[in-house]
Design a protein around this motif. Structure first.
Motif, PDB file in Angstrom:
ATOM      1  N   ASP A 146       0.676  -0.829  -0.452  1.00  0.00           N
ATOM      2  CA  ASP A 146       0.170  -0.219  -0.068  1.00  0.00           C
ATOM      3  C   ASP A 146       0.588   1.273  -0.213  1.00  0.00           C
ATOM      4  N   GLU A 147       2.190   1.052   0.991  1.00  0.00           N
ATOM      5  CA  GLU A 147       3.106   2.662   0.698  1.00  0.00           C
ATOM      6  C   GLU A 147       3.082   2.349  -0.699  1.00  0.00           C
TER       7      GLU A 147
ATOM      8  N   ARG B 122      -7.576   6.078  -3.413  1.00  0.00           N
ATOM      9  CA  ARG B 122      -6.600   5.279  -2.599  1.00  0.00           C
ATOM     10  C   ARG B 122      -6.828   3.761  -3.850  1.00  0.00           C
TER      11      ARG B 122
ATOM     12  N   SER C 222      -6.960  -1.578  -0.483  1.00  0.00           N
ATOM     13  CA  SER C 222      -6.472  -0.471   0.356  1.00  0.00           C
ATOM     14  C   SER C 222      -7.498   0.094   1.176  1.00  0.00           C
ATOM     15  N   SER C 223      -8.228   0.688   2.600  1.00  0.00           N
ATOM     16  CA  SER C 223      -8.737   1.370   2.426  1.00  0.00           C
ATOM     17  C   SER C 223      -8.892   2.830   3.488  1.00  0.00           C
ATOM     18  N   THR C 224      -7.365   2.993   2.976  1.00  0.00           N
ATOM     19  CA  THR C 224      -6.587   4.337   3.017  1.00  0.00           C
ATOM     20  C   THR C 224      -6.780   5.046   2.271  1.00  0.00           C
TER      21      THR C 224
ATOM     22  N   HIS D 153      -4.864   8.208   0.104  1.00  0.00           N
ATOM     23  CA  HIS D 153      -3.689   9.107  -0.177  1.00  0.00           C
ATOM     24  C   HIS D 153      -4.148  10.412  -1.006  1.00  0.00           C
TER      25      HIS D 153
ATOM     26  N   ASP E 294      -2.356  10.761   4.510  1.00  0.00           N
ATOM     27  CA  ASP E 294      -3.082   9.666   4.650  1.00  0.00           C
ATOM     28  C   ASP E 294      -4.028   9.640   5.434  1.00  0.00           C
ATOM     29  N   GLY E 295      -5.436   9.003   5.020  1.00  0.00           N
ATOM     30  CA  GLY E 295      -6.488   8.802   6.014  1.00  0.00           C
ATOM     31  C   GLY E 295      -7.035   7.584   5.999  1.00  0.00           C
ATOM     32  N   ARG E 296      -8.490   7.714   6.824  1.00  0.00           N
ATOM     33  CA  ARG E 296      -9.724   6.436   6.976  1.00  0.00           C
ATOM     34  C   ARG E 296     -11.129   7.268   7.246  1.00  0.00           C
TER      35      ARG E 296
END
Length: 259
Positions: free
Chosen positions: A97-98, A164, A168-170, A172, A236-238
């Protein structure tokens, strides 16, 4: 005459304080409205809906094709109107994911698969491009922590990706300082071609977009208000709380909307 003079001075004082109060309220309305606009962009990236008016032609998240998030463009034609659109495409699911930017710029023989959705009238799909103009002629200015190195009161310009990967649920945030794609009017197809070309060169090692490691700051300014506030978007956040209002202090160094 003395009574009239005193009354006149009192009236001027009342009108002056009323004018300041109205401007303060307008500024508060402007910055809250802009913060809510950016939260709505974030929410769409978190929970994208299928793009369609025809269920047989829907574009939604699947194993092969996905709505990745949003692209937001600031400073088109040197105006404060903001343009946003939906990003669609496929991504490299084998990357961690990064490696978000590498993932969404994954290319094949035809170039990058990531694209701005400009619509498909024959399939009942209107363009995803939308515009937003700050209330009360407020201005969007450069915060001092942005990667372009520009400082307040320069106009905020550039293109932001809030997206995103499908796995992934993050969310960016990536930013291309001073890179402006003109999605206004009927320019979507041409602007999308330029955007896709830049993503392809990004994949080849020529950086246009930079994935943000720190929150992105956008100052909302108003001519008659001396102290301004900043809308910040998390790297980044959710959830939509990744967008928040930040009080600024002229002595707060690199992260302030200094005047």
């Amino acid at each position: 005459m003395l009574v009239l003079a005193v009354t006149g001075l009192m009236l001027i004082g009342v009108l002056g304080s009323t004018y300041v109060s109205i401007n303060s309220q307008r500024y508060n309305d402007s910055i809250r409205n802009f913060a809510e606009y950016m939260r709505s962009i974030y929410a769409e990236a978190l929970s994208p809906a299928s793009i369609t008016e025809d269920e047989d032609a829907a574009i939604g998240n699947s194993s092969d094709y996905a709505i990745l998030g949003k692209i937001v463009v600031f400073g088109v034609n040197d105006s404060d109107t903001v343009y946003s659109a939906t990003l669609v495409g496929t991504t490299n699911k084998n990357l961690p994911d990064e490696d978000f930017l590498t993932s969404i710029t994954d290319i094949d023989s035809d170039g990058t698969n990531t694209s701005v959705f400009c619509g498909n009238p024959t399939a009942g799909q209107p363009s995803s491009v939308q515009s937003y103009t700050p209330l009360w002629e407020a201005k969007l200015a450069q915060a001092n922590n942005m990667p372009s190195g520009a400082h307040y009161p320069n106009q905020f310009k550039g293109t932001m990706i809030i997206a995103r990967t499908p796995t992934s649920s993050t969310i960016h945030t990536a930013f291309a300082p001073d890179k402006v794609y003109d999605f206004s009017g009927d320019n979507c197809t041409a602007a999308n071609a330029a955007f896709r070309n830049d993503l392809s060169t990004q994949h080849s090692g020529f950086d246009t977009f930079f994935e943000m490691n720190e929150p992105t700051g956008i100052c909302v300014t108003y001519d008659s208000i001396r102290v301004h506030r900043e809308v910040r978007i998390a790297a980044d956040g959710r959830n939509a709380s990744a967008v928040w209002l930040r009080e600024t202090d002229p002595e707060d160094g690199a992260n302030a909307c200094q005047n």
